[in-house]
Design an enzyme around this catalytic site. Structure first.
Site, PDB file in Angstrom:
ATOM      1  N   GLY A 146       0.599  -1.395   0.065  1.00 57.50           N
ATOM      2  CA  GLY A 146       0.156  -0.192   0.240  1.00 57.50           C
ATOM      3  C   GLY A 146       0.681   1.468   0.329  1.00 57.50           C
ATOM      4  O   GLY A 146       2.047   1.084  -0.094  1.00 57.50           O
ATOM      5  N   GLY A 147      -0.058   2.572   0.097  1.00 59.65           N
ATOM      6  CA  GLY A 147       0.433   3.765   0.031  1.00 59.65           C
ATOM      7  C   GLY A 147       1.960   3.735   1.600  1.00 59.65           C
ATOM      8  O   GLY A 147       3.057   4.791   1.501  1.00 59.65           O
ATOM      9  N   MET A 148       2.054   2.437   2.270  1.00 60.77           N
ATOM     10  CA  MET A 148       2.938   3.025   3.327  1.00 60.77           C
ATOM     11  C   MET A 148       4.001   1.583   3.531  1.00 60.77           C
ATOM     12  O   MET A 148       4.746   1.843   4.088  1.00 60.77           O
ATOM     13  CB  MET A 148       1.892   3.172   5.063  1.00 60.77           C
ATOM     14  N   GLY A 149       3.954   0.817   3.095  1.00 58.91           N
ATOM     15  CA  GLY A 149       4.637  -0.549   2.535  1.00 58.91           C
ATOM     16  C   GLY A 149       3.967  -1.507   2.676  1.00 58.91           C
ATOM     17  O   GLY A 149       3.105  -1.652   1.873  1.00 58.91           O
ATOM     18  N   VAL A 184       3.959  -6.095   3.046  1.00 60.51           N
ATOM     19  CA  VAL A 184       3.726  -7.064   3.396  1.00 60.51           C
ATOM     20  C   VAL A 184       3.854  -8.273   3.307  1.00 60.51           C
ATOM     21  O   VAL A 184       3.753  -8.681   1.702  1.00 60.51           O
ATOM     22  CB  VAL A 184       1.621  -7.155   3.985  1.00 60.51           C
ATOM     23  N   LYS A 201       5.177  -6.276   8.089  1.00 59.85           N
ATOM     24  CA  LYS A 201       5.147  -4.899   7.278  1.00 59.85           C
ATOM     25  C   LYS A 201       6.194  -4.415   7.303  1.00 59.85           C
ATOM     26  O   LYS A 201       6.559  -3.783   8.277  1.00 59.85           O
ATOM     27  CB  LYS A 201       3.518  -4.727   7.955  1.00 59.85           C
ATOM     28  N   ASP A 255     -10.787   2.931  10.707  1.00 60.98           N
ATOM     29  CA  ASP A 255     -11.021   2.186   9.171  1.00 60.98           C
ATOM     30  C   ASP A 255     -11.733   0.320   9.424  1.00 60.98           C
ATOM     31  O   ASP A 255     -11.005  -0.169   8.508  1.00 60.98           O
ATOM     32  CB  ASP A 255     -10.020   1.607   8.672  1.00 60.98           C
TER      33      ASP A 255
END
Length: 743
Positions: free
Chosen positions: A24-27, A29, A43, A137
């Site tokens: 995703g945008g952050m990292g 997995v 992650k 979320d």
């Protein structure tokens, strides 16, 4: 992510990695195993973000929030190092399907499973809130259906309850169909916000759709705040509880403990090894568990005993090499996002595919596939962080326009802010939210036109509207409103042609199958030229070069409207990509057949099989055309299961040239075509998220950019023109530009 053998693992911390689960945008997995054989989901922060102090702090907060939570229905943290050079976190790995995937594949859950789901989610929230954390979320992709019950995952945007606000960046954080009203409005959050999301998630599980419908994010958020949910699919015995969970006021919702007590009073059935899950879902989870246990064991020793190799691309990962220095061995586990059997990982809720016993094939019919290693690596022209995410980008007239939910920001050729325009000053919320943001804007004649919804008086329905400004300086604004029908925003801005702007408008509160219309706006008079309600819902669109009409495609039908908005023709066809050329409408159907049709009559002009349909994004970028509409650029399948890029003459269907493409990473799933044409280049996003620029005259690669390799390619929004390729990930606030020549 490389394919691995047992003797040559990649590592993060003490864990040998068996493959990538998702990104995703952050990292990213990964599936990992300890030396003792424990399976975890690891992650890791993206390498380019590891040096960003704000992102590192955000990851540190995520680790802290996840560490505070433990319970039977969450995935606990087992290890983490947020201060490492490449920060990472490992959680217990949950073998199961995401709720979203299970419902999409096998249909809504039956009553007994719904009660178990409701109680399990509530018990998870008891643990989450007991740790002083608000998840923020909770949604179907973040719920895993395992044999022992549902599990809540992903604390990427969780916050401590005593300091929770909607966002610290000015962007809407969360998923619109599952937000609470207070989250949508930016009010202070309490644990009751998660209870609202629980109600929406259970309603999805019961009916297969969000209780507040779909469409542009702004329209969905409006319904979350003002409309009543559709709970017709929720069983009668459970409906009163879900109605309370979805109360607009937080104080009127039950606590998670009260939800558990309600289900217990309703005599929730006990669950055994697989008894709570419907048969087909349980069978798939059991197959996944068997596949996981069949994975090769990790190397007996993970300590450094011989030569190592740092993997390319700045990933921060290392790999043990055999003493002879050869590369990794092969194995049967191929990673991806589609096809095969699906498995969800605990840290991100993403899915991966198991492709069993399928032999690798060499290129057939003499195909010589280049490696791509010799292609020059491009450099970023610039990269900036903005105050809010901008899911829509347009580059023209020396300006890059970045459209967020409530603001438009104009950047110059170096990425510096030239001007800003606030939607609130014009009573507008722009239509740019959602997991795959729509095309909400278009440029014509030096003016930028942005679609959205105009605020209405209390009790009145919103209206679809357009804001027009000068691209160069953001000035000379005007607003046009769709008065002929209620509208809650623009689900797609088709473009501008012949002095008219064409948009797809959505009616507030409409079901997915109804409530859409095509709006033709005369830009000279700023009045409606015509409006026509349409069915089915337009998912892809194109503007013919002449005739002042519009083409639109639903799931299984392609239709055309003429210059007066009258239905011209309709064909039953599943459309995977659609574009207009100077003479014909060109589509690629879901079976890979490229067809040219007369836009006025629908008659077929030519047809060629073997094309690659477009990727399932909201952007219509499955086919690219040159400025004159004389050449069509598309991807084509080869006998070795690789892809070629080809240029086809739009008038005749004759192939000008066809060039085999370098392969994407072996662990990448088939993406579908994502192509743009501008400045003599054909741009492509690969399934591994490597960006390519090919010479439009012969198909030879000019440059590639691997800086975002490994993130989710579906998440990227892009725009080309004016000498640059601009990109952003709506999950972040970063905007980047590459020069057309790659330098």
């Amino acid at each position: 992510m490389e394919r691995l053998g047992a003797a040559d693992p990649l590592r993060i911390g003490p864990y040998a990695l068996a493959g990538r689960l998702g990104s995703g945008g952050m990292g990213t997995v990964y599936l990992g195993r300890s030396a003792g054989g424990r399976t975890v989901a690891v992650k890791a922060v993206r390498p380019e973000l590891a040096g960003d102090t704000e992102f590192r702090e955000r990851f540190r907060r995520e680790v802290a929030a996840a560490r505070r939570v433990s319970g039977a229905f969450t995935a606990p943290v087992v290890d983490a190092d947020p201060d490492a050079e490449l920060p990472w976190m490992a959680t217990a790995f949950v073998v199961g399907l995401s709720l979203h995937r299970a419902v999409a594949s096998h249909g809504p859950l039956p009553g007994a499973a719904l009660r178990m789901l409701t109680a399990g989610l509530a018990e998870a929230l008891v643990s989450v809130h007991g740790a002083g954390v608000i998840h923020r979320d909770l949604k179907p992709p973040n719920v895993l259906l395992a044999l022992d019950g549902p599990h809540v995952i992903d604390f990427g945007i969780a916050r401590a309850a005593e300091g929770t606000v909607l966002t610290s960046t000015g962007s809407v954080i969360g998923s619109a169909p599952y937000m609470s009203p207070e989250q949508a409005e930016g009010r202070r959050l309490t644990p009751a916000s998660d209870v609202f999301s629980l109600g929406s998630t259970v309603a999805f599980a019961a009916g297969g759709a969000s209780p507040f419908g779909d469409g542009p994010g702004a329209a969905v958020l409006y319904r979350v705040v003002h409309a009543e949910p559709d709970l017709s699919a929720v069983p009668a015995g459970l409906r009163p509880l879900i109605e309370r969970c979805l109360a607009k006021e937080p104080g009127e919702r039950p606590t998670p403990d009260e939800v558990v007590a309600h289900v217990r009073r309703a005599d929730r059935p006990a669950h055994g090894a697989q008894g709570w899950l419907p048969g087909p879902v349980a069978a798939e989870v059991l197959a996944l568990r068997a596949a996981l246990t069949a994975l090769p064991a990790p190397a007996p020793t993970l300590t450094l005993t011989g030569p190592t190799e740092v993997l390319p691309g700045g990933s921060g990962l290392t790999r043990d090499l055999p003493e002879d220095g050869r590369g990794p061995s092969r194995r049967k586990l191929l990673l991806g996002l589609a096809g095969g059997t699906l498995l969800a990982g605990a840290a991100a809720g993403t899915v991966w595919a198991l492709n069993r016993d399928e032999p690798e094939r060499a290129a057939g019919s003499g195909t010589r596939r280049p490696s791509g290693n010799e292609v020059v690596e491009a450099k970023l022209g610039w990269q900036v962080r903005l105050p809010a995410a901008c899911p829509q980008l347009l580059s023209a007239n020396g300006t890059v326009a970045c459209v967020s939910l409530r603001q438009i920001r104009g950047l110059d050729g170096a990425g510096h802010t030239k001007w800003t325009v606030n939607g609130d000053d014009h009573g507008l919320v722009f239509s740019v939210t959602g997991p795959n943001p729509p095309n909400a804007a278009a440029v014509d004649g030096g003016r930028l036109h942005v679609g959205g919804a105009i605020a209405s008086a209390a009790g009145a329905a919103p209206r679809t509207a357009v804001l027009g400004i000068r691209m160069a300086d953001g000035k000379d604004p005007w607003t046009a409103v769709l008065k002929e029908a209620e509208g809650s925003g623009v689900s797609d801005f088709c473009g501008v042609r012949g002095g008219r702007a064409y948009m797809i408008s959505q009616t507030p509160g409409s079901s997915p199958a109804e409530g859409y219309g095509v709006w033709a706006l005369d830009l000279g008079s700023r009045a409606t030229a015509w409006y026509r309600a349409v069915d089915p819902r337009p998912l892809r669109q194109a503007l013919p070069y002449s005739g002042d009409g519009v083409l639109y495609a639903g799931i299984d039908r392609l239709a055309a409207l003429d210059a007066k908005g009258t239905a011209a023709w309709s064909k039953g066809v599943g459309t995977g990509a659609l574009a207009a050329t100077a003479r014909y409408a060109v589509l690629i159907d879901t079976k890979g057949v490229m067809t040219a049709l007369d836009p006025a009559t629908g008659r077929q002009a030519w047809q060629v099989p073997g094309a690659e349909p477009g990727a399932p994004t909201a952007q219509d970028d499955g086919i690219a055309t040159d400025e004159q509409g004389t050449v069509v650029y598309a991807l084509w399948g080869d006998q070795d299961r690789g892809l070629s890029l080809a240029a086809t003459e739009a008038a005749s269907g004759r192939t000008r040239w066809r060039m085999p493409l370098p392969p994407d990473d072996p662990g990448s799933a088939r993406l579908g075509a994502r192509l743009l044409y501008a400045d003599g280049n054909v741009y492509r996003i690969g399934a591994d998220c490597v960006l390519w620029a090919f010479d439009a005259s012969n198909g030879r690669p000019r440059w590639k950019f691997s800086g975002w390799k490994g993130i989710d390619p579906f998440s990227l929004v892009w725009s080309a023109g004016d000498g640059r390729l601009c990109l952003t990930n709506p999950n972040t606030t970063t905007v980047a530009a590459l020069h057309a020549n790659g330098s």
